[in-house]
Design a protein around this motif. Structure first.
Motif, short mmCIF file in Angstrom:
data_model
loop_
_atom_site.label_atom_id
_atom_site.label_comp_id
_atom_site.label_asym_id
_atom_site.label_seq_id
_atom_site.Cartn_x
_atom_site.Cartn_y
_atom_site.Cartn_z
N TYR A 1 -1.58 6.71 29.47
CA TYR A 1 -1.46 6.39 28.05
C TYR A 1 -1.49 4.89 27.79
N SER A 2 -2.07 4.11 28.68
CA SER A 2 -2.15 2.67 28.51
C SER A 2 -2.89 2.34 27.21
N GLY A 3 -2.22 1.65 26.31
CA GLY A 3 -2.84 1.30 25.04
C GLY A 3 -3.13 2.50 24.17
N HIS A 4 -2.18 3.42 24.10
CA HIS A 4 -2.36 4.64 23.31
C HIS A 4 -2.68 4.28 21.86
N PRO A 5 -3.70 4.90 21.27
CA PRO A 5 -4.11 4.51 19.91
C PRO A 5 -3.00 4.56 18.87
N LEU A 6 -2.14 5.57 18.91
CA LEU A 6 -1.06 5.63 17.92
C LEU A 6 -0.09 4.46 18.09
N ALA A 7 0.23 4.14 19.35
CA ALA A 7 1.14 3.03 19.62
C ALA A 7 0.52 1.70 19.21
N CYS A 8 -0.76 1.53 19.51
CA CYS A 8 -1.43 0.28 19.18
C CYS A 8 -1.63 0.12 17.68
N ALA A 9 -1.91 1.21 16.99
CA ALA A 9 -2.00 1.13 15.53
C ALA A 9 -0.67 0.72 14.93
N ALA A 10 0.42 1.24 15.50
CA ALA A 10 1.75 0.84 15.04
C ALA A 10 1.99 -0.64 15.31
N ALA A 11 1.51 -1.14 16.45
CA ALA A 11 1.67 -2.57 16.78
C ALA A 11 0.89 -3.43 15.80
N VAL A 12 -0.36 -3.06 15.50
CA VAL A 12 -1.16 -3.82 14.55
C VAL A 12 -0.45 -3.89 13.20
N ALA A 13 0.06 -2.76 12.75
CA ALA A 13 0.74 -2.72 11.46
C ALA A 13 2.05 -3.51 11.49
N THR A 14 2.79 -3.40 12.57
CA THR A 14 4.06 -4.12 12.68
C THR A 14 3.85 -5.62 12.65
N ILE A 15 2.89 -6.11 13.42
CA ILE A 15 2.61 -7.54 13.42
C ILE A 15 2.16 -8.00 12.04
#
Length: 452
Positions: free
Chosen positions: A314-328
């Protein structure tokens, strides 16, 4: 703010099912009493009986923008509708964009991002990279530290959570980092503590053999061990020792990163650039598990034509990364980082120092931004801890009483040994911070009863 509606029957069912089937972390399973949580929003969460708590733990120091931020929730929903998951070997928009945004904020030239599922496996991979890059076996880590619960990470950890898993064969050597309040170096000033801690570290390197040491790993500002902000010059001194002996310098920013210290990363406070830096938690406010390693060009080059022997499904899972983009994005748009710095300097820090002046149980206040700790003692003069090191049972009664008083006052505290941490969401309002500090003030009166 959502108004909690009592539903004790539902809470009882949630708890019964938990107790029947859930195996909890770091716990004697029959001795715990987990609180059933019905919901959370912003800086608060609530139980099924309608009790609301101001969360001074930020979950486990990860909800840096609070619970249920609508923009991050919407980003996760949108990503799920577009592409719920995809294998890590492909180029995915959410993953690429998250890596770009993180790399723009990391110190120096740490421009390559390896994604993990959390902080512990980020530490695992950082130490693996360091060993492969140098061809050396040992890693030096500090006492009074925490680096995660996986096998290598827990062996790097410098507190009692390591003991049960420490076989003495993990290639880890521990040393003392600076902490003037409980100095191991008989220091009287921050300058002495810094110089003597660096001398101790270099001596450790010398006697262990520099050619055997792959890395030195430090939490930039140690978290669960007590939020011990290093003295000026210490991290720069460690950087110099690493350069002198060809050792990889790893900073663990899993807890301190993404606004917690009032800067994007705590390394920014000390103008130091590591070779590898781990992150997790606040990168997406913990909404979906995500961590990673920021990598220097020299170490990235090691694996340019040589495969890196590591990865995660799950390296760089899309849901997690989308949450990171939004959080930043939220942190930028709402000025969360500067808010944490300002509120810490003008309200939280001064208020905590006032508590220390008025409460005999508070030996020291330490911190910066939204990252603070109170050292609790029985005696301010002797600095005797409120409870013994790693206390359990009756010996830990004073801390249990303090924690119960905080919860009764609507404050959910972060307690570790003799310390209570003040780590609310980085975007906590001034009114919420004052509410929490007032509840903390009342709870400390209970701790005062155990002082001499």
């Amino acid at each position: 703010m959502t108004t909690p509606r009592p539903n004790p029957q539902a809470g009882a069912q949630v708890k019964a099912t938990d107790r029947a089937h859930v195996f909890h972390s770091w716990s004697a399973q029959e001795l715990i009493d987990p609180l059933p949580v019905a919901g959370a929003e912003g800086s608060y969460f609530w139980d099924y009986d309608g009790n609301r708590y101001l969360d001074f733990t930020s979950g486990l120091v990860y909800t840096n923008i609070g619970y249920q931020h609508p923009k991050v929730v919407a980003a996760i929903q949108q990503q799920a509708a577009t592409m719920t998951t995809f294998a890590p070997a492909f180029a995915i928009e959410a993953r690429s964009e998250a890596a770009r945004l993180i790399a723009e904020r990391t110190p120096g030239d740490l421009d390559k991002i390896f994604f993990t599922n959390g902080g512990a496996d980020a530490v695992e991979h950082a130490t693996r990279m360091a060993r492969l890059h140098t061809g050396r076996p040992k890693v030096l880590a500090a006492y009074r530290s925490y680096h995660g619960g996986t096998q290598q990470a827990v062996n790097l950890t410098g507190d009692p959570r390591r003991w049960a898993s420490d076989t003495g064969t993990a290639g880890v050597v521990h040393f003392w980092a600076p902490f003037l309040y409980r100095t191991r170096f008989h220091a009287e000033t921050e300058e002495q503590e810094c110089a003597r801690a660096l001398e101790h570290l270099e001596t450790t390197i010398t006697f262990e053999g520099p050619s055997t040491i792959a890395a030195i790993i430090l939490e930039t500002v140690p978290g669960t061990a007590g939020i011990m902000v290093p003295p000026p010059g210490y991290l720069a001194g460690v950087r110099e020792l690493c350069d002198k002996y060809g050792i990889v310098f790893v900073l663990d920013e899993v807890m301190a990163g993404f606004g917690r210290t009032g800067t994007w990363f705590a390394a920014d406070l000390f103008d130091v650039v590591p070779d590898l830096m781990t992150f997790a938690k606040g990168v997406n406010s913990g909404y979906v598990p995500l961590g990673g390693v920021a990598i220097s060009p020299a170490i990235a080059e090691t694996f340019a034509r040589r495969p890196y022997p590591g990865g995660l499904t799950y390296s760089g899972h899309p849901l997690a990364c989308a949450a990171a983009v939004a959080t930043i994005g939220v942190m930028e748009e709402e000025g969360v980082v500067t808010h944490a710095a300002s509120l810490g300097a003008t309200l939280v820090g001064p208020a905590l120092r006032d508590l220390a002046d008025r409460h005999p149980s508070v030996g020291e206040v330490r911190g910066t931004g939204m990252f603070w700790a109170l050292e609790l003692v029985r005696n301010k003069e002797t600095r005797e801890p409120l409870v013994p090191y790693n206390a359990t049972g009756e010996a830990n009664a004073p801390m249990l009483a303090f924690g119960a008083a905080a919860k009764a006052g609507g404050l959910w505290p972060f307690i570790n040994m003799n310390r209570t941490h003040v780590v609310p969401p980085c975007n906590i309002t001034e009114a919420e911070a004052k509410e929490g500090l007032a509840a903390l003030d009342a709870a400390l009166s209970v701790a005062d009863e155990y002082t001499v």
